[in-house]
Design a protein around this motif. Sequence first.
Motif, PDB file in Angstrom:
ATOM      1  N   CYS A   1     -42.819 -25.215 -62.222  1.00  0.00           N
ATOM      2  CA  CYS A   1     -44.096 -24.880 -62.864  1.00  0.00           C
ATOM      3  C   CYS A   1     -44.353 -25.721 -64.108  1.00  0.00           C
ATOM      4  CB  CYS A   1     -44.125 -23.391 -63.215  1.00  0.00           C
ATOM      5  SG  CYS A   1     -44.342 -22.330 -61.763  1.00  0.00           S
TER       6      CYS A   1
ATOM      7  N   TYR B   1     -48.901 -23.578 -58.369  1.00  0.00           N
ATOM      8  CA  TYR B   1     -48.330 -22.242 -58.568  1.00  0.00           C
ATOM      9  C   TYR B   1     -49.337 -21.339 -59.277  1.00  0.00           C
ATOM     10  CZ  TYR B   1     -43.442 -22.889 -57.076  1.00  0.00           C
ATOM     11  OH  TYR B   1     -42.299 -23.062 -56.346  1.00  0.00           O
TER      12      TYR B   1
ATOM     13  N   ALA C   1     -47.522 -22.305 -52.786  1.00  0.00           N
ATOM     14  CA  ALA C   1     -47.675 -23.316 -53.836  1.00  0.00           C
ATOM     15  C   ALA C   1     -47.330 -24.705 -53.320  1.00  0.00           C
ATOM     16  CB  ALA C   1     -46.805 -22.957 -55.041  1.00  0.00           C
TER      17      ALA C   1
END
Length: 388
Positions: A217, A226, A245
Amino acid sequence: MLQPYACHPEASRGRLFPEALSTFRSPFQRDRDRIIHSSAFRRLKHKTQVFVEHEGDYYRTRMTHTIEVAQVARTIAATLGLNTDLAEAVALAHDLGHPPFGHTGEDALAVLMRDYGGFDHNAQALRIVTRLERHYADFDGLNLTWETLEGIAKHNGPVDPPWSYALAEVNAMWDLELTTHASAEAQVAAVADDCAYNHHDLHDGLRAGLFTDADLCELPVIGACYAEVDRRYPGLDPMRRRHEALRRVFGTMVEDVIAVAQNRLRALEPRSVDEIRHMDGPIIRFSKPLYQNLKAIKAFLFERMYRAPSVIIERRRVTAMVQALFPLFLDHPDLLPEDWQGDVAQALAAGAPRTELARVVLDYVAGMTDRFCIQEYYRLISPEDPAV
């Protein structure tokens, strides 16, 4: 409908050994099918994609990677009006020359072959499809079309001399115009390779525990994907969240390539595949912003996955195995299987027998699967792992 700048099968430069046309399949479809049915393709099932400490059925092998590359290549090629069969054929063949243990094995063999003409997996793939596959009555190799051979040789771009002996050997048989770009279809296969491994290496690294979703992330592109999933599906199961994601990361790469290619093709208006070959750069590529973001992702993978301590230990172990087997076979070629002894005899009768013998040994070792290489090390060298 194929665009003018696509490779049209009826305009193929043909095969080194002329064959009658198939009733049902185009020349590029036949190339694809011959690659799928080759022995070298089957061996990809047991060749490493990326070394991880853990073993499991869910990690990519060189074969599953290749299938993913072929799927992406077909999607991009179809959208751009290119020949999907040629793009798929090049994608399916692009890793045929990989030795056991992936790039680790390639690095080891490149050092061992330094005095005998060098080694790289693209050139070895050409050697496989022109010499080492020996199943047909009329020729060695698969007798692929010029366009497929060109794509295997230079899908990553023009290849300037000096060339490895394997590449020079094929080019001497049939000029592949190595210093020009490849067809757009071959360029698609190369970019599809980037899309596939940038995507699945993230999956495999997460499964191996080398990094976490939280780590990803923090990276460009991935973090935004994400965040989008979290907005649309708050509280989603972690594994579903990860999949959603990372498939968006995959989609971002593919859509970027298509958009850039469409814009460049509209602007440059190439009227033939030869115009594609003689451009001052590839027509199929990522946008500059995404390319820079992918560099950051690759740097992360290099540090956290490809150079992770557990992976380094495994790389050293298998490198030592290759380094032990190659000189053993070179000094004792009688240890090679019986069906290789004809090649050994030809090598020993050549003007430079040590060099020619090294190339036979290379063909044998590079063709090994991971597990067969390990088995041969235990059988011929030591029942214990090498000290590293």
